[in-house]
Write a protein that holds these residues in place. Sequence first.
Motif, mmCIF file in Angstrom:
data_model
loop_
_atom_site.group_PDB
_atom_site.id
_atom_site.type_symbol
_atom_site.label_atom_id
_atom_site.label_comp_id
_atom_site.label_asym_id
_atom_site.label_seq_id
_atom_site.Cartn_x
_atom_site.Cartn_y
_atom_site.Cartn_z
ATOM 1 N N GLY A 49 37.087 44.787 44.815
ATOM 2 C CA GLY A 49 37.106 43.384 44.430
ATOM 3 C C GLY A 49 35.764 42.710 44.402
ATOM 4 O O GLY A 49 35.683 41.510 44.152
ATOM 5 N N ARG A 50 34.691 43.471 44.626
ATOM 6 C CA ARG A 50 33.371 42.846 44.694
ATOM 7 C C ARG A 50 32.489 43.229 43.521
ATOM 8 O O ARG A 50 32.510 44.359 43.047
ATOM 9 N N THR A 51 31.685 42.270 43.074
ATOM 10 C CA THR A 51 30.618 42.494 42.116
ATOM 11 C C THR A 51 29.329 42.097 42.815
ATOM 12 O O THR A 51 28.983 40.928 42.889
ATOM 13 N N GLY A 52 28.639 43.053 43.381
ATOM 14 C CA GLY A 52 27.498 42.720 44.217
ATOM 15 C C GLY A 52 27.980 41.958 45.442
ATOM 16 O O GLY A 52 28.875 42.391 46.158
ATOM 17 N N SER A 53 27.424 40.780 45.665
ATOM 18 C CA SER A 53 27.839 39.942 46.793
ATOM 19 C C SER A 53 28.950 38.969 46.407
ATOM 20 O O SER A 53 29.431 38.209 47.240
ATOM 21 N N THR A 54 29.363 38.997 45.136
ATOM 22 C CA THR A 54 30.385 38.073 44.649
ATOM 23 C C THR A 54 31.768 38.715 44.724
ATOM 24 O O THR A 54 31.952 39.869 44.325
ATOM 25 N N VAL A 55 32.739 37.968 45.234
ATOM 26 C CA VAL A 55 34.113 38.447 45.274
ATOM 27 C C VAL A 55 34.763 38.168 43.925
ATOM 28 O O VAL A 55 34.952 37.011 43.538
ATOM 29 N N THR A 56 35.113 39.233 43.191
ATOM 30 C CA THR A 56 35.725 39.116 41.873
ATOM 31 C C THR A 56 37.242 39.105 41.968
ATOM 32 O O THR A 56 37.913 38.393 41.215
#
Length: 331
Positions: A49-56
């Motif tokens: 569920g993550r894109t780098g440090s961002t929760v997608t």
Amino acid sequence: MPLQSVDACTRVLWNDNDLAVVVGRTMDWPESTEPVLTVMPRGMERDGGRTGSTVTVEENPAQWTSQYASMVTTIYGVGSVDGFNERGLAGHLLYLNAADFGERDPSKPGVQAGLWLQFVLDNAATVAEAIEALDTVQIVMTEAAGHKSYVHMAIEDANGDSAIIEYIDGEPVIHHGQEYRIMTNDPTYDEQLELLAQLDFSDPSSDTPLPGNVKATDRFQRAAYYSAMLPEPSNEREAIAGILAIARNVSVPFGAPYKDFGIYNTEYRTAINLTDRRYFFELTTSPNVIWAELDGFGLEAGAPVMTLDPDDIDLAGDVTASFQPAESAPF
């Protein structure tokens, strides 16, 4: 990943020679995707569920532990777009403007699209296993560096099996079979096959009419034509040379002024020998082809993640020993 309607990338599979299953692709993009060659061992914990440090994917993100080690090319440090695993399963994400992953269904674990390929490489040894594993999760649109992930995926294995997977109107459309060797971009794969059926490459010759532009339909047909002309290789050098020759034929010259009408130059080309687990990489701004042996790395759980930045003009030939331990896993 992409930002607008564009044509980018080509994949060519050679699975009907007697030497090895080999596959090649081009990555066409208007800027550097910050590619890093990365070797990841078994036993890595993933959060889909993550894109780098961002929760997608906020609700019910997929969680898994990698069963297989893999060698991949990463994109913007948030996912994989090309690579293979220790069992000889390989995959490639290419642009598809028609891609539509549909509304989020939180009853299924979600995998952000930048990890779509990595999920497959971590969990499957064959194309059939990959298709089965993907039925347990939902792929979710994501964004990296301002680009949304309008992509479709080609996968192939060391047995020569192949599949093209697209999400159209929220539903997966799967073309599964050894005959699905070529993939580019829009229109959808069904339509590309219809266009290809209008041509006869069963007995290619110098008189065969051949489209020469760089749009996706022309590249698809040109790649199919030259694939039909490949001679039986006597060694790996000839097999990789054949695949890379087709990849170069369908490439867009670096810096060419196609950007204004949505076609971008080729950033790099790859080739994979799935039989012998060897990865070849060619950055278009470098005069050298480099390659690495997956079997030359520690692949057991707990082994370090190893990386190599290919943007180094001094790199040439076998660069297995040039990889260095990463401070942390990219995702």
